[in-house]
Scaffold this motif. Structure first.
Motif, PDB file in Angstrom:
ATOM      1  N   ASP A   1       0.734  11.000  70.209  1.00  0.00           N
ATOM      2  CA  ASP A   1      -0.263  12.080  70.247  1.00  0.00           C
ATOM      3  C   ASP A   1      -1.250  11.866  71.390  1.00  0.00           C
ATOM      4  O   ASP A   1      -1.657  12.824  72.073  1.00  0.00           O
ATOM      5  CB  ASP A   1      -1.013  12.136  68.910  1.00  0.00           C
ATOM      6  CG  ASP A   1      -0.135  12.635  67.771  1.00  0.00           C
ATOM      7  OD1 ASP A   1       0.909  13.256  68.066  1.00  0.00           O
ATOM      8  OD2 ASP A   1      -0.481  12.379  66.602  1.00  0.00           O
TER       9      ASP A   1
ATOM     10  N   LEU B   1       0.079  12.888  74.803  1.00  0.00           N
ATOM     11  CA  LEU B   1       0.099  14.322  75.096  1.00  0.00           C
ATOM     12  C   LEU B   1      -1.131  14.727  75.899  1.00  0.00           C
ATOM     13  O   LEU B   1      -1.116  15.739  76.616  1.00  0.00           O
ATOM     14  CB  LEU B   1       0.172  15.121  73.789  1.00  0.00           C
ATOM     15  CG  LEU B   1       1.477  14.987  72.995  1.00  0.00           C
ATOM     16  CD1 LEU B   1       1.366  15.719  71.667  1.00  0.00           C
ATOM     17  CD2 LEU B   1       2.661  15.521  73.804  1.00  0.00           C
ATOM     18  N   GLU B   2      -2.197  13.928  75.779  1.00  0.00           N
ATOM     19  CA  GLU B   2      -3.412  14.192  76.544  1.00  0.00           C
ATOM     20  C   GLU B   2      -3.468  13.342  77.812  1.00  0.00           C
ATOM     21  O   GLU B   2      -4.019  13.776  78.833  1.00  0.00           O
ATOM     22  CB  GLU B   2      -4.642  13.891  75.679  1.00  0.00           C
ATOM     23  CG  GLU B   2      -4.699  14.669  74.380  1.00  0.00           C
ATOM     24  CD  GLU B   2      -5.883  14.261  73.524  1.00  0.00           C
ATOM     25  OE1 GLU B   2      -6.859  13.718  74.094  1.00  0.00           O
ATOM     26  OE2 GLU B   2      -5.840  14.457  72.296  1.00  0.00           O
TER      27      GLU B   2
ATOM     28  N   ARG C   1      -6.676   7.859  75.302  1.00  0.00           N
ATOM     29  CA  ARG C   1      -7.363   9.151  75.413  1.00  0.00           C
ATOM     30  C   ARG C   1      -8.556   9.085  76.363  1.00  0.00           C
ATOM     31  O   ARG C   1      -8.927  10.094  76.977  1.00  0.00           O
ATOM     32  CB  ARG C   1      -7.832   9.612  74.031  1.00  0.00           C
ATOM     33  CG  ARG C   1      -6.691  10.075  73.124  1.00  0.00           C
ATOM     34  CD  ARG C   1      -7.263  10.707  71.853  1.00  0.00           C
ATOM     35  NE  ARG C   1      -6.192  11.261  71.041  1.00  0.00           N
ATOM     36  CZ  ARG C   1      -5.574  10.587  70.069  1.00  0.00           C
ATOM     37  NH1 ARG C   1      -5.949   9.329  69.800  1.00  0.00           N
ATOM     38  NH2 ARG C   1      -4.627  11.169  69.364  1.00  0.00           N
TER      39      ARG C   1
ATOM     40  N   ALA D   1       8.490  11.932  67.917  1.00  0.00           N
ATOM     41  CA  ALA D   1       7.186  12.132  68.569  1.00  0.00           C
ATOM     42  C   ALA D   1       7.249  11.727  70.044  1.00  0.00           C
ATOM     43  O   ALA D   1       6.701  12.426  70.915  1.00  0.00           O
ATOM     44  CB  ALA D   1       6.113  11.337  67.840  1.00  0.00           C
TER      45      ALA D   1
ATOM     46  N   CYS E   1       3.439   7.238  66.332  1.00  0.00           N
ATOM     47  CA  CYS E   1       3.046   8.657  66.367  1.00  0.00           C
ATOM     48  C   CYS E   1       1.623   8.824  66.897  1.00  0.00           C
ATOM     49  O   CYS E   1       1.328   9.789  67.626  1.00  0.00           O
ATOM     50  CB  CYS E   1       3.169   9.254  64.967  1.00  0.00           C
ATOM     51  SG  CYS E   1       4.876   9.499  64.415  1.00  0.00           S
ATOM     52  N   LEU E   2       0.745   7.899  66.548  1.00  0.00           N
ATOM     53  CA  LEU E   2      -0.626   7.966  67.070  1.00  0.00           C
ATOM     54  C   LEU E   2      -0.631   7.787  68.599  1.00  0.00           C
ATOM     55  O   LEU E   2      -1.358   8.493  69.312  1.00  0.00           O
ATOM     56  CB  LEU E   2      -1.480   6.887  66.411  1.00  0.00           C
ATOM     57  CG  LEU E   2      -1.777   7.063  64.914  1.00  0.00           C
ATOM     58  CD1 LEU E   2      -2.490   5.843  64.361  1.00  0.00           C
ATOM     59  CD2 LEU E   2      -2.621   8.319  64.693  1.00  0.00           C
TER      60      LEU E   2
END
Length: 512
Positions: A471, A474-475, A446, A496, A467-468
């Motif tokens: 996520d 996605l950024e 991130r 995911a 999954c983490l």
């Protein structure tokens, strides 16, 4: 050459001739002005065994790699070079008459456009073809002659004959696995002296030994064109290493020297280091698996306190241990030229990695560091992570199979989030990273925008950790490669990751 298109031409399809050596030998000579009429397919006895009549859209191109390849299209003479390179000289089987047929088809063309590469394999290239092969060698840029063994297959074409070719125009000679031995080394020495335009020599596994290497090195020391020399797996010891030291002292063109998988030992390393200190042209030195131990590695690195030309140094698989790592770190503190340092599989523990970390904290030149297959564990990873917060040049870090576990991986991720280190490639495979470590990887993704390649294969990461990471992706829009193969990913993790791939078309994901 301009082709005369004023008169109609009937295509000459070589498939129309019987697929046997006898039939191939009756193929008519095709002058260069008729090159656009020749369909270059099915020239080789191996090809007819692969011909499948039920698949008319395919034909085997000269028996190329024993696989079907598309039918070769009609061509003009200017395109002939590319076609012959792709289909003719890669064939594993060319009998005597087949080669004669090829000679008849492309005889005049050979003097117009030189071939980029000729690859010769030992399957059926017999001594009867020496004249034609010698003719080809006068019109190529690179010759590859692999896997010949005169002692086990005396009826085959002898690679030494290549070295006796008159008017050898190729700049590259590759004879890996030819087992020339001492007699072949003498012929090779004469070849090097007689062909001053050759710039690249790959002589891996030619069974030359120290005696043969001494002869070859004497010829290379007087040749000021050779820039690339590879002599892997040739049973070279300290005596042969001393010969290479003489090359480095006299030759001013050599930039790449590969002595992988020999046994020069600490004594040979000492001789090479003395020459390396005075050399001003070598940029890549590969001494992988040479039984250097800590003293040999220290000798090589000591030369780098003076040498400011070497950019790539491979000392992997040499059992240098902590003592060797400490000495290397000490000697590299003043070096500002080395870019790539490979210390893979060297039994480096916490003390050695701590010394390397201190060196990397102030180093401004090394961009790639390979520490795979060592034993510094999570404690060593913590020390190195602390140094990464001060480093501003490292771009590639490899620490797989070094036992860093979740704690060590988390420390590296935290360091990247709090520093200006421009890391682009991070290898954390086989590191026993669990879901807590995957969570730190996700946090890093991130915030860090420099990373483009992460390898997390063979770690016990479950759907929770995957999954983490998904996520975070996605950024993140800068990561282009992620390896999650051999993890504990199940349905939720795959779902995911599927969502990530739908929104990020640039990401290459590996799951096996």
């Amino acid at each position: 050459m301009e082709l005369d298109t004023s008169k109609p031409r009937t295509p000459i399809d070589l498939l129309a001739y019987p697929q046997s050596d006898t039939g191939l030998s009756r193929i008519p000579f095709v002058p260069i002005e008729d090159a656009d009429r020749v369909k270059l397919t099915m020239l080789g006895t191996a090809s007819r065994r692969l011909l499948n009549p039920s698949m008319p859209e395919y034909r085997t191109g000269f028996g190329y790699q024993n696989r079907f390849s598309p039918r070769v299209p009609w061509t003009e003479d200017a395109q002939m070079a590319n076609i012959l390179q792709q289909h003719l000289f890669k064939t594993p089987r060319l009998s005597t008459n087949s080669l004669c047929a090829v000679r008849r088809v492309c005889k005049k063309w050979q003097s117009i456009v030189p071939l980029p590469v000729v690859r010769l394999s030992p399957a059926k290239v017999t001594r009867n073809n020496l004249n034609f092969i010698s003719y080809l060698l006068q019109h190529v840029e690179s010759v590859q002659c692999r896997g010949y063994c005169e002692s086990t297959a005396p009826h085959l074409f002898a690679p030494q004959q290549i070295l006796c070719t008159e008017r050898f125009w190729a700049k590259s000679l590759i004879m890996n696995g030819c087992r020339l031995g001492y007699p072949g080394s003498e012929a090779l020495s004469r070849f090097i002296r007689a062909n001053g335009h050759v710039t690249r020599l790959e002589l891996d596994q030619i069974s030359c030994g120290d005696q043969g290497v001494s002869i070859i090195s004497q010829a290379i020391s007087t040749n000021q064109k050779i820039s690339f020399l590879s002599l892997k797996s040739n049973n070279i010891g300290p005596v042969g290493a001393k010969s290479f030291a003489e090359i480095l002292l006299k030759n001013t063109s050599l930039t790449h020297l590969d002595l992988d998988t020999n046994h020069i030992g600490p004594d040979g390393a000492r001789d090479i280091s003395l020459a390396l200190a005075a050399n001003t042209t070598l940029t890549t030195l590969i001494l992988t698996d040479n039984n250097l131990s800590n003293s040999g590695a220290a000798s090589i690195s000591d030369a780098l306190t003076i040498n400011q030309c070497l950019e790539n140094l491979f000392l992997n698989v040499n059992a240098i241990g902590d003592d060797g790592a400490v000495l290397i770190s000490k000697h590299l503190r003043g070096n500002t030229k080395l870019r790539n340092l490979n210390l893979r599989c060297n039994e480096i523990g916490t003390r050695g990695i701590t010394a390397l970390a201190d060196m990397m904290a102030s180093n401004t030149s090394i961009t790639s560091l390979n520490l795979n297959l060592n034993r510094f564990g999570s404690e060593g990873a913590n020390c190195f992570a602390a140094a990464m917060t001060q480093n501003t040049t490292l771009r590639s870090l490899f620490v797989n199979l070094s036992g860093i576990k979740t704690q060590g991986a988390s420390a590296i991720c935290d360091a990247l989030m709090t520093s200006a280190c421009p890391l682009t490639t991070l290898d954390l495979s086989y590191c026993q990273i669990e879901d807590d470590g995957a969570a730190r990887v996700a946090d890093m993704l991130r915030q860090v925008t420099s990373l483009v390649h992460i390898d997390l294969k063979n770690n016990p990461i479950t759907d929770v950790g995957v999954c983490l990471i998904a996520d975070a992706l996605l950024e993140n829009r800068t990561l282009t490669f992620l390896n999650l193969s051999s993890t504990n990913t199940k349905a939720d993790g795959l779902r995911a990751l599927s969502n990530v791939l739908q929104t990020n078309r640039n990401l290459q994901l590996v799951l096996t």
